[in-house]
Design a protein around this motif. Structure first.
Motif, PDB file in Angstrom:
ATOM      1  N   ILE A 151      -3.102  11.278  12.172  1.00  0.00           N
ATOM      2  CA  ILE A 151      -4.110  10.547  12.942  1.00  0.00           C
ATOM      3  C   ILE A 151      -3.609  10.284  14.360  1.00  0.00           C
ATOM      4  N   ASP A 152      -2.326   9.985  14.485  1.00  0.00           N
ATOM      5  CA  ASP A 152      -1.754   9.761  15.814  1.00  0.00           C
ATOM      6  C   ASP A 152      -1.771  11.052  16.630  1.00  0.00           C
ATOM      7  N   LYS A 153      -1.490  12.187  15.982  1.00  0.00           N
ATOM      8  CA  LYS A 153      -1.529  13.477  16.669  1.00  0.00           C
ATOM      9  C   LYS A 153      -2.952  13.820  17.117  1.00  0.00           C
ATOM     10  N   ILE A 154      -3.914  13.525  16.276  1.00  0.00           N
ATOM     11  CA  ILE A 154      -5.319  13.820  16.598  1.00  0.00           C
ATOM     12  C   ILE A 154      -5.781  12.978  17.782  1.00  0.00           C
ATOM     13  N   GLY A 155      -5.445  11.700  17.758  1.00  0.00           N
ATOM     14  CA  GLY A 155      -5.736  10.819  18.883  1.00  0.00           C
ATOM     15  C   GLY A 155      -7.074  10.101  18.798  1.00  0.00           C
ATOM     16  N   ILE A 156      -7.112   8.918  19.371  1.00  0.00           N
ATOM     17  CA  ILE A 156      -8.302   8.072  19.355  1.00  0.00           C
ATOM     18  C   ILE A 156      -9.528   8.748  19.982  1.00  0.00           C
ATOM     19  N   PRO A 157      -9.422   9.419  21.134  1.00  0.00           N
ATOM     20  CA  PRO A 157     -10.621  10.021  21.739  1.00  0.00           C
ATOM     21  C   PRO A 157     -11.334  11.015  20.822  1.00  0.00           C
ATOM     22  N   VAL A 158     -10.572  11.861  20.129  1.00  0.00           N
ATOM     23  CA  VAL A 158     -11.172  12.844  19.222  1.00  0.00           C
ATOM     24  C   VAL A 158     -11.803  12.146  18.022  1.00  0.00           C
ATOM     25  N   ILE A 159     -11.124  11.144  17.499  1.00  0.00           N
ATOM     26  CA  ILE A 159     -11.626  10.420  16.327  1.00  0.00           C
ATOM     27  C   ILE A 159     -12.925   9.692  16.646  1.00  0.00           C
ATOM     28  N   ARG A 160     -12.982   9.012  17.769  1.00  0.00           N
ATOM     29  CA  ARG A 160     -14.197   8.261  18.090  1.00  0.00           C
ATOM     30  C   ARG A 160     -15.375   9.197  18.355  1.00  0.00           C
ATOM     31  N   ALA A 161     -15.105  10.401  18.835  1.00  0.00           N
ATOM     32  CA  ALA A 161     -16.180  11.369  19.075  1.00  0.00           C
ATOM     33  C   ALA A 161     -16.726  11.934  17.770  1.00  0.00           C
ATOM     34  N   ALA A 162     -15.868  12.025  16.746  1.00  0.00           N
ATOM     35  CA  ALA A 162     -16.272  12.630  15.473  1.00  0.00           C
ATOM     36  C   ALA A 162     -16.763  11.617  14.448  1.00  0.00           C
ATOM     37  N   CYS A 163     -16.446  10.337  14.658  1.00  0.00           N
ATOM     38  CA  CYS A 163     -16.736   9.308  13.654  1.00  0.00           C
ATOM     39  C   CYS A 163     -17.529   8.154  14.276  1.00  0.00           C
ATOM     40  N   PRO A 164     -18.858   8.213  14.245  1.00  0.00           N
ATOM     41  CA  PRO A 164     -19.677   7.193  14.912  1.00  0.00           C
ATOM     42  C   PRO A 164     -19.509   5.778  14.377  1.00  0.00           C
ATOM     43  N   HIS A 165     -19.269   5.638  13.073  1.00  0.00           N
ATOM     44  CA  HIS A 165     -19.096   4.284  12.527  1.00  0.00           C
ATOM     45  C   HIS A 165     -17.789   3.679  13.038  1.00  0.00           C
ATOM     46  N   PHE A 166     -16.735   4.466  13.026  1.00  0.00           N
ATOM     47  CA  PHE A 166     -15.456   4.027  13.577  1.00  0.00           C
ATOM     48  C   PHE A 166     -15.600   3.732  15.065  1.00  0.00           C
ATOM     49  N   ALA A 167     -16.326   4.588  15.773  1.00  0.00           N
ATOM     50  CA  ALA A 167     -16.497   4.432  17.222  1.00  0.00           C
ATOM     51  C   ALA A 167     -17.198   3.127  17.570  1.00  0.00           C
ATOM     52  N   ALA A 168     -18.213   2.757  16.786  1.00  0.00           N
ATOM     53  CA  ALA A 168     -18.946   1.516  17.049  1.00  0.00           C
ATOM     54  C   ALA A 168     -18.036   0.306  16.858  1.00  0.00           C
ATOM     55  N   TRP A 169     -17.215   0.356  15.818  1.00  0.00           N
ATOM     56  CA  TRP A 169     -16.245  -0.725  15.569  1.00  0.00           C
ATOM     57  C   TRP A 169     -15.232  -0.807  16.704  1.00  0.00           C
ATOM     58  N   LEU A 170     -14.705   0.334  17.095  1.00  0.00           N
ATOM     59  CA  LEU A 170     -13.701   0.375  18.154  1.00  0.00           C
ATOM     60  C   LEU A 170     -14.263  -0.181  19.460  1.00  0.00           C
ATOM     61  N   GLU A 171     -15.505   0.149  19.752  1.00  0.00           N
ATOM     62  CA  GLU A 171     -16.138  -0.346  20.976  1.00  0.00           C
ATOM     63  C   GLU A 171     -16.225  -1.870  20.968  1.00  0.00           C
ATOM     64  N   ARG A 172     -16.549  -2.435  19.807  1.00  0.00           N
ATOM     65  CA  ARG A 172     -16.610  -3.898  19.697  1.00  0.00           C
ATOM     66  C   ARG A 172     -15.232  -4.522  19.904  1.00  0.00           C
ATOM     67  N   LEU A 173     -14.208  -3.880  19.351  1.00  0.00           N
ATOM     68  CA  LEU A 173     -12.855  -4.416  19.501  1.00  0.00           C
ATOM     69  C   LEU A 173     -12.383  -4.323  20.950  1.00  0.00           C
ATOM     70  N   GLU A 174     -12.669  -3.212  21.595  1.00  0.00           N
ATOM     71  CA  GLU A 174     -12.286  -3.048  23.002  1.00  0.00           C
ATOM     72  C   GLU A 174     -12.938  -4.117  23.874  1.00  0.00           C
ATOM     73  N   ALA A 175     -14.188  -4.446  23.546  1.00  0.00           N
ATOM     74  CA  ALA A 175     -14.935  -5.424  24.340  1.00  0.00           C
ATOM     75  C   ALA A 175     -14.353  -6.829  24.232  1.00  0.00           C
ATOM     76  N   LEU A 176     -13.568  -7.086  23.183  1.00  0.00           N
ATOM     77  CA  LEU A 176     -12.968  -8.414  23.022  1.00  0.00           C
ATOM     78  C   LEU A 176     -12.030  -8.742  24.175  1.00  0.00           C
ATOM     79  N   GLY A 177     -11.489  -7.712  24.801  1.00  0.00           N
ATOM     80  CA  GLY A 177     -10.591  -7.928  25.925  1.00  0.00           C
ATOM     81  C   GLY A 177     -11.286  -8.543  27.125  1.00  0.00           C
ATOM     82  N   LYS A 178     -12.618  -8.500  27.115  1.00  0.00           N
ATOM     83  CA  LYS A 178     -13.396  -9.074  28.213  1.00  0.00           C
ATOM     84  C   LYS A 178     -13.866 -10.485  27.897  1.00  0.00           C
ATOM     85  N   GLU A 179     -13.576 -10.938  26.648  1.00  0.00           N
ATOM     86  CA  GLU A 179     -13.984 -12.284  26.252  1.00  0.00           C
ATOM     87  C   GLU A 179     -13.174 -13.318  27.020  1.00  0.00           C
ATOM     88  N   THR A 180     -13.805 -14.416  27.350  1.00  0.00           N
ATOM     89  CA  THR A 180     -13.101 -15.485  28.065  1.00  0.00           C
ATOM     90  C   THR A 180     -12.723 -16.597  27.106  1.00  0.00           C
TER      91      THR A 180
END
Length: 222
Positions: free
Chosen positions: A193-222
């Motif tokens: 999975i590390d060799k494949i990389g996050i960009p490839v995984i999120r492009a191929a797996c929409p459910h994972f991608a939606a979760w990842l997007e929510r987690l990334e957005a937490l960095g903008k929380e105040t």
């Protein structure tokens, strides 16, 4: 930096978070810490970790995490093998779009826990589905050129890595072990999975991608 406590089902997921997901999220201002699920605690201290057997067990692991007022909480659990008493499980097993059913299941879990900083995630249909995101990487890892076509065919027939079904002989991990008997869950899985990389995984797996997007957005929380 936003803190994120991630309840994970097993050692493979724990390694994946530490090795691949946490560094990715750190770049978005999110500090992710994997928490390996306790299956049994001993009176003298310590106990056993990994795997799930019932909703009560999952809930007992989650509630202490939600009491940390400075952290968000999420899960990394497999849809395949999920205990039948998990809220929303029966409905999630009915016919329909797997992505929609998994989302409905996560919504029910969120309602049951009732914590505004809880973001449940159930991997379709299993964490190991992520390994199927790049057939070439899998074939090269095992030095087996024949694996590329076999993996591509499995993904094509299913309609995507996340749609590889959860039958006893056909869930992602079972297929991997059938394709490559030398496959080791806690070493090969996270490494691939590390060799494949996050960009490839999120492009191929929409459910994972939606979760990842929510987690990334937490960095903008105040």
């Amino acid at each position: 930096m936003t803190r994120l406590l991630m309840l994970v089902e097993g050692q493979s997921e724990e390694i994946f978070v530490n090795q691949t997901l946490a560094p990715h999220l750190a770049a978005h201002g999110v500090y992710a810490e994997p928490i390996l699920l306790w299956t049994k605690r001993l009176p003298a201290g310590g106990g056993y970790r990994g795997g799930t057997s019932n909703w009560g067990q999952i809930r007992r692991n989650l509630l202490p995490l939600t009491r940390d007022s400075s952290a968000w909480v999420t899960t990394l659990l497999d849809f395949y093998g999920l205990p039948e008493d998990v809220p929303g499980y029966v409905e999630a097993m009915s016919p329909g779009n797997p992505h929609d059913r998994a989302t409905q299941l996560e919504t029910r879990m969120a309602l049951e826990i009732g914590h505004q900083r809880f973001i449940p995630f159930v991997a379709l249909h299993e964490f190991e589905a992520l390994v199927f995101c790049n057939a070439q990487v899998l074939a090269h890892h095992f030095d087996r050129a024949d694996l590329k076509e076999k993996v591509e065919q499995i993904v094509k027939m299913a309609g995507g890595p996340e749609l590889i079904n959860h039958g006893k002989e056909t869930h992602p991990k079972a297929r991997l072990q059938s394709l490559a008997s030398e496959y080791k869950e806690t070493s090969d899985g996270p490494t691939l999975i590390d060799k494949i990389g996050i960009p490839v995984i999120r492009a191929a797996c929409p459910h994972f991608a939606a979760w990842l997007e929510r987690l990334e957005a937490l960095g903008k929380e105040t």
